[in-house]
Design a protein around this motif. Structure first.
Motif, PDB file in Angstrom:
ATOM      1  N   UNK A  95       6.217   6.571  -3.275  1.00  0.00           N
ATOM      2  CA  UNK A  95       5.345   6.076  -4.559  1.00  0.00           C
ATOM      3  C   UNK A  95       4.243   5.168  -3.703  1.00  0.00           C
ATOM      4  N   UNK A  96       2.923   5.291  -4.267  1.00  0.00           N
ATOM      5  CA  UNK A  96       1.829   4.591  -3.929  1.00  0.00           C
ATOM      6  C   UNK A  96       2.181   3.153  -3.616  1.00  0.00           C
ATOM      7  N   UNK A  97       2.812   2.600  -4.883  1.00  0.00           N
ATOM      8  CA  UNK A  97       3.168   1.390  -4.717  1.00  0.00           C
ATOM      9  C   UNK A  97       3.913   0.790  -3.348  1.00  0.00           C
ATOM     10  N   UNK A  98       5.010   1.882  -3.211  1.00  0.00           N
ATOM     11  CA  UNK A  98       5.919   1.446  -1.983  1.00  0.00           C
ATOM     12  C   UNK A  98       5.180   1.509  -0.865  1.00  0.00           C
ATOM     13  N   UNK A  99       4.113   2.485  -0.682  1.00  0.00           N
ATOM     14  CA  UNK A  99       3.267   2.572   0.707  1.00  0.00           C
ATOM     15  C   UNK A  99       2.288   1.326   0.818  1.00  0.00           C
ATOM     16  N   UNK A 100       1.742   0.867  -0.288  1.00  0.00           N
ATOM     17  CA  UNK A 100       0.913  -0.227  -0.223  1.00  0.00           C
ATOM     18  C   UNK A 100       1.626  -1.484   0.068  1.00  0.00           C
ATOM     19  N   UNK A 101       3.075  -1.462  -0.425  1.00  0.00           N
ATOM     20  CA  UNK A 101       3.912  -2.820  -0.149  1.00  0.00           C
ATOM     21  C   UNK A 101       4.568  -2.775   1.183  1.00  0.00           C
ATOM     22  N   UNK A 102       4.102  -1.883   1.975  1.00  0.00           N
ATOM     23  CA  UNK A 102       4.865  -1.990   3.463  1.00  0.00           C
ATOM     24  C   UNK A 102       4.287  -3.049   4.286  1.00  0.00           C
ATOM     25  N   UNK A 103       5.155  -3.596   5.053  1.00  0.00           N
ATOM     26  CA  UNK A 103       4.742  -4.581   6.090  1.00  0.00           C
ATOM     27  C   UNK A 103       4.995  -3.864   7.336  1.00  0.00           C
ATOM     28  N   UNK A 104       4.619  -4.561   8.378  1.00  0.00           N
ATOM     29  CA  UNK A 104       4.567  -3.913   9.862  1.00  0.00           C
ATOM     30  C   UNK A 104       5.982  -3.951  10.158  1.00  0.00           C
ATOM     31  N   UNK A 151       3.223  -9.323   7.955  1.00  0.00           N
ATOM     32  CA  UNK A 151       1.843  -8.860   7.524  1.00  0.00           C
ATOM     33  C   UNK A 151       1.751  -7.346   6.933  1.00  0.00           C
ATOM     34  N   UNK A 152       0.999  -7.349   6.075  1.00  0.00           N
ATOM     35  CA  UNK A 152       1.182  -5.740   5.375  1.00  0.00           C
ATOM     36  C   UNK A 152       0.567  -4.916   6.445  1.00  0.00           C
ATOM     37  N   UNK A 153       1.266  -3.650   6.331  1.00  0.00           N
ATOM     38  CA  UNK A 153       0.767  -2.623   7.037  1.00  0.00           C
ATOM     39  C   UNK A 153      -0.697  -1.996   6.822  1.00  0.00           C
ATOM     40  N   UNK A 154      -0.988  -2.003   5.581  1.00  0.00           N
ATOM     41  CA  UNK A 154      -2.339  -1.675   5.123  1.00  0.00           C
ATOM     42  C   UNK A 154      -3.027  -2.958   4.620  1.00  0.00           C
ATOM     43  N   UNK A 162      -2.491  -7.382   1.237  1.00  0.00           N
ATOM     44  CA  UNK A 162      -2.261  -5.925   1.228  1.00  0.00           C
ATOM     45  C   UNK A 162      -3.180  -5.205   0.419  1.00  0.00           C
ATOM     46  N   UNK A 163      -3.714  -3.909   0.950  1.00  0.00           N
ATOM     47  CA  UNK A 163      -4.623  -3.206   0.002  1.00  0.00           C
ATOM     48  C   UNK A 163      -3.976  -2.943  -1.296  1.00  0.00           C
ATOM     49  N   UNK A 164      -4.909  -3.092  -2.325  1.00  0.00           N
ATOM     50  CA  UNK A 164      -4.601  -3.163  -3.645  1.00  0.00           C
ATOM     51  C   UNK A 164      -4.369  -1.790  -4.313  1.00  0.00           C
ATOM     52  N   UNK A 165      -3.601  -1.370  -5.470  1.00  0.00           N
ATOM     53  CA  UNK A 165      -3.658  -0.196  -6.281  1.00  0.00           C
ATOM     54  C   UNK A 165      -5.153   0.163  -6.678  1.00  0.00           C
ATOM     55  N   UNK A 166      -5.850  -0.879  -7.173  1.00  0.00           N
ATOM     56  CA  UNK A 166      -7.062  -0.636  -7.689  1.00  0.00           C
ATOM     57  C   UNK A 166      -8.116   0.003  -6.683  1.00  0.00           C
TER      58      UNK A 166
END
Length: 229
Positions: A95-104, A151-154, A162-166
């Protein structure tokens, strides 16, 4: 329990009724007295939703569009992050939310494993990736500081968070238009369509390999973190 109520869609209500009906039938087979579910509560619900499934050629064009994003006015961080995000969505069905929530700390590029903690419905899982995606993750990891695991991966180039869904909702249609990918209604598919595509193509591949559908579906469901609460 069986009557319509606020906050419960008709599809969800019919799912509950179907489960209850089958459970009552099961009890009856065991010799346990159970009242059948009255037929007046059950009826077929027509669902108009039809997922968009990307063709192999469209996937290639989407990746090419992500790889050729134009430079920005202030920085070119998006040229580094979006090609990786798109490949993760295509190659894992996350899911896009899972990808954007990834940490390093959630990504082990060397072993090719992505860790999802408390995804949808609080489901956590480990996701092994393909060799090609593993190479992409290794290359990306070399370009950023992976020592700070929290730290966020993205990261957003504007906020550092972290990069936002928007931001993704803005960039994804832009990439689709560049790749000339549209639905029959002339609109760009939504981000979740990549998850539908991954599941459809993965299941097809598993069945073509000789795996039974009864074995394939649970494995695929576990991989993509799909559960029904």
């Amino acid at each position: 329990l069986l009557k319509p109520k606020e906050g419960l869609s008709e599809i969800e209500r019919q799912y509950i009724i179907s489960n209850l009906r089958q459970f009552c039938d099961f009890l009856t087979l065991l010799g346990i007295k159970a009242a059948p579910v009255p037929r007046r509560y059950a009826h077929t619900v027509r669902c108009e939703f039809r997922p968009y499934i990307f063709s192999d050629d469209e996937i290639i064009r989407l990746v090419a569009a992500a790889d050729t994003l134009p430079a920005g006015r202030r920085n070119n961080t998006h040229q580094q992050t979006y090609p990786v995000i798109v490949r993760i969505l295509i190659g894992t069905g996350m899911r896009i939310g899972e990808v954007l929530s990834l940490t390093r700390a959630d990504v082990n590029p060397q072993d090719g494993v992505i860790k999802v903690i408390n995804g949808k419905n609080d489901v956590s899982r480990f996701i092994p990736v393909s060799d090609s995606l593993k190479q992409v993750l290794c290359h990306y990891a070399e370009s950023i500081d992976m020592t700070d695991g929290d730290k966020p991966l993205f990261c957003s180039s504007d906020t550092g968070d972290c990069l936002t869904y928007s931001a993704m909702k803005y960039m994804f249609p832009k990439m689709l238009r560049t790749a000339h990918i549209y639905t029959n209604k002339g609109k760009t598919p939504n981000i979740h369509s990549l998850r539908h595509t991954f599941c459809t193509k993965s299941l097809e591949k598993m069945l073509n390999s000789g795996m039974s559908i009864y074995s394939a579906i649970p494995i695929l469901a576990a991989y993509v973190g799909h559960v029904r609460s």
